[in-house]
Design an enzyme around this catalytic site. Structure first.
Site, mmCIF file in Angstrom:
data_model
loop_
_atom_site.group_PDB
_atom_site.id
_atom_site.type_symbol
_atom_site.label_atom_id
_atom_site.label_comp_id
_atom_site.label_asym_id
_atom_site.label_seq_id
_atom_site.Cartn_x
_atom_site.Cartn_y
_atom_site.Cartn_z
ATOM 1 N N GLU A 1 0.813 -1.230 0.000
ATOM 2 C CA GLU A 1 0.000 0.000 0.000
ATOM 3 C C GLU A 1 0.839 1.269 0.000
ATOM 4 O OE1 GLU A 1 -0.702 -2.656 1.811
ATOM 5 O OE2 GLU A 1 -2.705 -3.225 1.148
ATOM 6 N N HIS B 1 -11.743 -6.225 8.081
ATOM 7 C CA HIS B 1 -12.448 -5.965 6.822
ATOM 8 C C HIS B 1 -13.727 -5.190 7.093
ATOM 9 C CE1 HIS B 1 -9.762 -9.297 5.852
ATOM 10 N NE2 HIS B 1 -9.850 -8.947 4.577
#
Lengths: 327, 357
Positions: free
Chosen positions: A60, A129
């Site tokens: 990322e 998540h």
């Protein structure tokens, strides 16, 4: 005017932006051949090719960092962070570099970057998540933070974000992707970054929300209407820059305030909204400013029973509205 | 300082007399600029944190001599010399160190955050490794737009231990980016030696598992640095092959001007400054080959002295940034509900107790 869900509206927005400007490219984990884990970018790889819809390594920091560098060099990158929970390795790049380069270079360089971030819970995703990350980033001057809740707003705000010469964090609530449908005009349009939107006008209580919670608030407002309480639901849409004018005008009309978000309460975005109201509309208030948010636990737990305990619901929001109406 | 093989090619086959003289002048300019910046810090003209390029002059001048106007440069926070050698006059650089309105970043950035759009100088970065992913993205943009040029990601030896460095190497190779990872290896990441901080102290080898070619060069030899950059630059531009350059040199002083450098043996530092002084070495070489004489050296020394003094005078005589501009450049376009000039004036007046909130 065709009806579509929020995910389709975003995909259409991406498609049109890419067709209109060759500088636009998408970079993220599995956004290419797979079309993204939520299938937001489905079909774009076939249409625009591997130079413009690029499968990234699982990294990322460099997803965002490379997009910043490309943005500084005449491109219009759209980074996708697969789940908001995974944004932490990119925090340095977003906060230290993207948000600050224009300011510290005295205007020499701009960072026209969009970072798309699926966030939020209620989908049984468990601790990593399900997170909401808006409070971390809305804190940072130099960033813009956008949280659309309807297909129309999502597409219109996305196009504004892509054309914006500033870094924009574009937060998409995962549960709204297929749940929320709406009409989206065929012609080209924009929804400007900044202005909030009164999704339901009312007289007795002002409710401020965004994302999935906006829809829960609308549902609760419908319930309260049957009980004779008129609720105004304001969709904040953009968290930074925040539309304080619309917020304050609404509070001055109703005198009562409920702020709802899914992110946990302590240090959450609702605190900022509450503070602005307390500072600038204190004398108009007929009751305490009430906030509803997720509980202060480290993250959303997995089990259904615990997830249900975490997520504010239309019922819990309606209960707060009732208490406030009676105050 | 790590050892590097020297070239045996005759000097005047490698550069013209004018080039050689210019490199010497530039190196001396950087030397005196930094020495005087150190003085200005002691005199409290410069505050905060300030990292000098002393000992790295050949590394910087050699790098810049090999680049073209099409190239882009990202650096870390030890970057005064880079922006000057790239072509920005010393005055606005010194003014930035002083925090003046005439500085290259309008006084907003200071020593560690120098930018210059005109020369594609994409900034000094105070967060270690912050600039490295950006350089890869900027290089991708060049490739995508089919533009000439390469991107240099300058960094210190310590940066090669941060995750973003490896993420960037990986992407640079995957994307076939024209980017040079330019490591200024002065042996120390602040007080930690390269050997103590890096399991592979031969930093040029760190690209191996990414299939990125690397090379070590004597960073105190201006021509050696120029030649390796030229060679790898041409390859990066033509073939999209990234490369690592590990330029070794000797840091003359502590990590920053306020670092007392206690972790190094003072005698070794004294000896190192003598042995690895790139300017003294270059002057000897030029004198030996009759490229310059003592009169020329005297004249160029006086010229540099004057130019650095002029830079200091320029900085001294420049105005402070206007506090009304506090909120300027927060965003690239006007943004509703962000503070304004009036808010800045009000904030300063409140800070000065001029009126109540």
């Amino acid at each position: 005017m065709p009806e579509m869900n929020l995910l389709e509206a975003i995909r259409q927005g991406l498609d049109e932006a890419m067709a209109a400007d060759p500088r636009v490219f998408i970079f993220g984990e599995d956004v290419g051949k797979r079309g993204g884990v939520f299938r937001v970018t489905e079909g774009l790889y076939d249409k625009y090719g591997p130079m413009r819809v690029i499968d990234s390594p699982l990294a990322e920091s460099v997803i965002v960092g490379a997009c910043i560098g490309a943005a500084m060099n005449d491109m219009l990158p759209i980074a996708e962070i697969q789940f908001a929970d995974f944004i932490a390795p990119a925090f340095n790049q977003i906060v230290q570099e993207a948000a600050r380069i224009h300011y510290r270079s005295n205007g020499d360089w701009e960072v026209p970057l969009v970072i798309r971030v699926p966030y939020g819970g209620g989908i049984h995703g468990a601790l990593y998540h399900s997170q909401s990350v808006e409070a971390f980033f809305a804190h940072v001057p130099g960033l813009k933070v956008v949280t659309p809740s309807t297909p129309y707003d999502a597409k219109g705000l996305l196009k504004s974000a892509i054309e914006d010469p500033n870094p924009v964090l574009f937060l998409e609530h995962k549960k709204t992707y297929r749940l929320i449908k709406g009409f989206v005009p065929e012609e080209d349009y924009r929804v400007p970054i900044g202005p909030a939107d009164i999704k339901r006008p009312g007289e007795d209580i002002s409710v401020f929300a965004y994302g999935l919670m906006l829809h829960y608030c609308l549902e609760a407002a419908q319930t309260l209407a049957a009980e004779g309480v008129s609720i105004e639901v304001v969709d904040l849409r953009t968290l930074r820059p925040l539309d304080t004018e619309t917020i304050l005008a609404s509070v001055r009309r109703t005198g009562k305030v409920l702020i709802v978000h899914e992110d946990n309460l302590f240090g959450g975005f609702g605190g900022e909204v509450a503070a602005i109201i307390a500072e600038h509309a204190f004398e108009y208030l007929d009751g305490p400013i009430v906030r509803i948010g997720g509980p202060d636990v480290p993250a959303m737990p997995f089990a259904h029973s615990l997830e249900a305990a975490f997520m504010p619901s239309p019922a819990s929001i309606a209960a707060a509205m009732r208490r406030l109406a009676a105050y | 300082m790590a050892e590097v093989a020297e070239t045996t090619q005759p000097l005047l086959e490698r550069a013209t007399v004018d080039e050689l003289k210019h490199y010497y002048y530039q190196m001396l300019l950087l030397r005196r600029f930094e020495e005087r910046a150190g003085e200005m810090y002691v005199k409290a003209k410069i505050g905060g944190y300030c990292h000098l390029n002393l000992g790295e002059e050949a590394t910087i001048v050699g790098l810049m001599a090999a680049l073209t106007p099409d190239d882009y440069i990202f650096t870390n926070y030890r970057e005064h010399g880079y922006i000057i050698a790239r072509g920005v006059p010393p005055g606005p650089v010194m003014a930035e160190l002083f925090g003046k309105e005439t500085g290259v970043s309008g006084g907003r950035g200071g020593s560690m955050h120098l930018f210059d759009r005109k020369t594609n100088f994409m900034g000094g970065y105070a967060i270690v490794g912050g600039q490295v992913p950006l350089a890869v993205g900027a290089a991708y943009a060049l490739r995508y737009q089919n533009k000439p040029g390469v991107v240099v990601a300058q960094m210190g030896d310590g940066t090669t231990n941060i995750g973003a460095f490896y993420e960037s190497l990986n992407l640079a190779k995957l994307w076939k980016c024209p980017v040079l990872f330019f490591i200024v290896n002065n042996g120390y990441g602040m007080g930690t030696s390269v050997e103590a901080g890096s399991s592979e102290p031969d930093l040029w080898k760190k690209g191996a598992s990414f299939r990125i070619y690397g090379e070590r060069v004597d960073g105190t030899d201006v021509l050696a640095v120029r030649d390796v950059v030229r060679r790898l630059r041409a390859r990066a531009e033509a073939e999209g092959e990234p490369a690592i350059i590990d330029a070794v040199s000797f840091r003359f002083r502590g990590h920053s001007v306020i670092d007392s450098d206690r972790y190094r043996d003072p005698e070794a530092v004294r000896r190192g400054r003598e042995l690895y002084d790139p300017i003294r070495k270059f002057a000897t070489l030029l004198l030996e080959h009759g490229v310059i004489d003592d009169a020329w050296l005297k004249a160029v020394t006086e010229r540099v002295e004057r130019e650095v003094q002029e830079a200091i005078d320029f900085a001294n005589n420049s105005p402070d940034p206007k506090f009304e501009d506090l909120y300027k450049y927060m965003y690239a376009t006007p943004v509703p509900n962000t503070p304004t000039t009036e808010d800045a004036i009000r904030a300063v007046k409140i800070n000065h107790g001029e009126f109540d909130v």
